[in-house]
Design a protein around this motif. Sequence first.
Motif, PDB file in Angstrom:
ATOM      1  N   LEU A   1       8.327 -21.310  18.733  1.00  0.00           N
ATOM      2  CA  LEU A   1       8.591 -20.656  20.174  1.00  0.00           C
ATOM      3  C   LEU A   1       8.961 -21.534  20.716  1.00  0.00           C
ATOM      4  N   LYS A   2       9.500 -23.219  20.585  1.00  0.00           N
ATOM      5  CA  LYS A   2       9.899 -24.027  21.265  1.00  0.00           C
ATOM      6  C   LYS A   2      11.219 -24.169  21.471  1.00  0.00           C
ATOM      7  N   GLU A   3      11.972 -22.952  20.441  1.00  0.00           N
ATOM      8  CA  GLU A   3      13.766 -22.544  20.514  1.00  0.00           C
ATOM      9  C   GLU A   3      14.579 -21.268  20.912  1.00  0.00           C
ATOM     10  N   LEU A   4      12.706 -20.087  21.590  1.00  0.00           N
ATOM     11  CA  LEU A   4      12.667 -19.240  21.910  1.00  0.00           C
ATOM     12  C   LEU A   4      13.566 -19.595  23.959  1.00  0.00           C
ATOM     13  N   SER A   5      13.827 -18.032  24.534  1.00  0.00           N
ATOM     14  CA  SER A   5      14.107 -19.038  25.999  1.00  0.00           C
ATOM     15  C   SER A   5      13.336 -17.725  26.364  1.00  0.00           C
ATOM     16  N   LEU A   6      12.576 -17.635  27.130  1.00  0.00           N
ATOM     17  CA  LEU A   6      12.657 -16.721  28.004  1.00  0.00           C
ATOM     18  C   LEU A   6      13.271 -15.875  28.659  1.00  0.00           C
ATOM     19  N   ARG A   7      14.743 -16.661  30.096  1.00  0.00           N
ATOM     20  CA  ARG A   7      15.507 -16.200  29.705  1.00  0.00           C
ATOM     21  C   ARG A   7      16.574 -15.396  28.757  1.00  0.00           C
ATOM     22  N   GLN A   8      16.678 -15.695  27.589  1.00  0.00           N
ATOM     23  CA  GLN A   8      16.776 -15.740  26.995  1.00  0.00           C
ATOM     24  C   GLN A   8      15.976 -14.121  26.441  1.00  0.00           C
ATOM     25  N   ILE A   9      15.295 -13.669  26.213  1.00  0.00           N
ATOM     26  CA  ILE A   9      14.079 -12.271  26.209  1.00  0.00           C
ATOM     27  C   ILE A   9      14.635 -11.651  27.550  1.00  0.00           C
ATOM     28  N   ILE A  10      14.199 -11.992  28.610  1.00  0.00           N
ATOM     29  CA  ILE A  10      14.314 -11.311  29.912  1.00  0.00           C
ATOM     30  C   ILE A  10      15.929 -10.511  29.871  1.00  0.00           C
ATOM     31  N   GLN A  11      17.013 -11.202  29.648  1.00  0.00           N
ATOM     32  CA  GLN A  11      18.206 -11.116  29.389  1.00  0.00           C
ATOM     33  C   GLN A  11      18.515  -9.535  28.073  1.00  0.00           C
TER      34      GLN A  11
ATOM     35  N   GLU B   1       7.392  -7.121  30.960  1.00  0.00           N
ATOM     36  CA  GLU B   1       6.297  -7.439  30.393  1.00  0.00           C
ATOM     37  C   GLU B   1       6.033  -7.115  29.363  1.00  0.00           C
ATOM     38  N   GLY B   2       5.790  -6.499  28.619  1.00  0.00           N
ATOM     39  CA  GLY B   2       5.471  -5.764  27.746  1.00  0.00           C
ATOM     40  C   GLY B   2       6.602  -5.582  26.416  1.00  0.00           C
ATOM     41  N   CYS B   3       7.563  -5.422  27.098  1.00  0.00           N
ATOM     42  CA  CYS B   3       8.575  -5.282  26.182  1.00  0.00           C
ATOM     43  C   CYS B   3       9.107  -7.006  25.681  1.00  0.00           C
ATOM     44  N   ILE B   4       8.660  -8.153  26.930  1.00  0.00           N
ATOM     45  CA  ILE B   4       8.781  -8.788  26.255  1.00  0.00           C
ATOM     46  C   ILE B   4       7.780  -9.809  25.382  1.00  0.00           C
ATOM     47  N   ASP B   5       6.326  -9.359  25.228  1.00  0.00           N
ATOM     48  CA  ASP B   5       5.429  -9.595  24.095  1.00  0.00           C
ATOM     49  C   ASP B   5       5.604  -9.009  22.652  1.00  0.00           C
ATOM     50  N   PHE B   6       6.459  -7.946  23.177  1.00  0.00           N
ATOM     51  CA  PHE B   6       6.718  -6.707  21.635  1.00  0.00           C
ATOM     52  C   PHE B   6       8.436  -7.993  21.328  1.00  0.00           C
ATOM     53  N   ALA B   7       9.135  -8.822  21.899  1.00  0.00           N
ATOM     54  CA  ALA B   7       9.551  -9.293  21.710  1.00  0.00           C
ATOM     55  C   ALA B   7       9.389 -10.785  20.506  1.00  0.00           C
ATOM     56  N   ILE B   8       8.500 -11.223  21.406  1.00  0.00           N
ATOM     57  CA  ILE B   8       7.735 -12.272  20.640  1.00  0.00           C
ATOM     58  C   ILE B   8       7.388 -12.121  19.556  1.00  0.00           C
ATOM     59  N   GLU B   9       6.482 -11.264  19.296  1.00  0.00           N
ATOM     60  CA  GLU B   9       6.104 -10.324  18.040  1.00  0.00           C
ATOM     61  C   GLU B   9       6.872 -10.233  16.460  1.00  0.00           C
ATOM     62  N   ALA B  10       8.434  -9.833  17.244  1.00  0.00           N
ATOM     63  CA  ALA B  10       9.439  -9.328  16.630  1.00  0.00           C
ATOM     64  C   ALA B  10      10.000 -10.605  15.630  1.00  0.00           C
ATOM     65  N   TYR B  11      10.098 -11.895  17.098  1.00  0.00           N
ATOM     66  CA  TYR B  11      10.845 -12.631  16.628  1.00  0.00           C
ATOM     67  C   TYR B  11       9.791 -13.758  15.177  1.00  0.00           C
TER      68      TYR B  11
END
Length: 147
Positions: free
Chosen positions: A23-33, A55-65
Amino acid sequence: MAEVLSFMDVKRQKDFELEKNLLKELSLRQIIQSVKDCLEPLFPFLHDERDIITEGCIDFAIEAYLLGGRFGIFGYYGESMQSISARSAREEEELRMEFFDYLYNWIHEQYATFDKNTVYEAARKFIKDWWTAGFVQREKQCKLRMR
């Protein structure tokens, strides 16, 4: 005297460290885009990042990541991404179906006229893209010995 440790506690601690490093390498801006690019055709009313769908999509993106990251170590040891993807297919399919259900429950007739296949394909692509991003990031960390 030595302290007796449970294997579950040790595994939980290792998983925590792995997730923290990924998660250190993950950018919230990248997920939102990514959410905007992949899901805006389904939801034309999706304009605000603070929207509950985003917000739900962000959660799913993090889980898949993180799921892809857990399997990235096998790529470091030379296994192909296709065979690793087949190995994680059950977990990936569960995540994909949960995401599909989440998206499909938000679609109303006045907002979108897509059938289930269109929503499923968007969910499949979104989850697969983030699984691949996590896989590649973990493989890169292992190559750089940043486990």
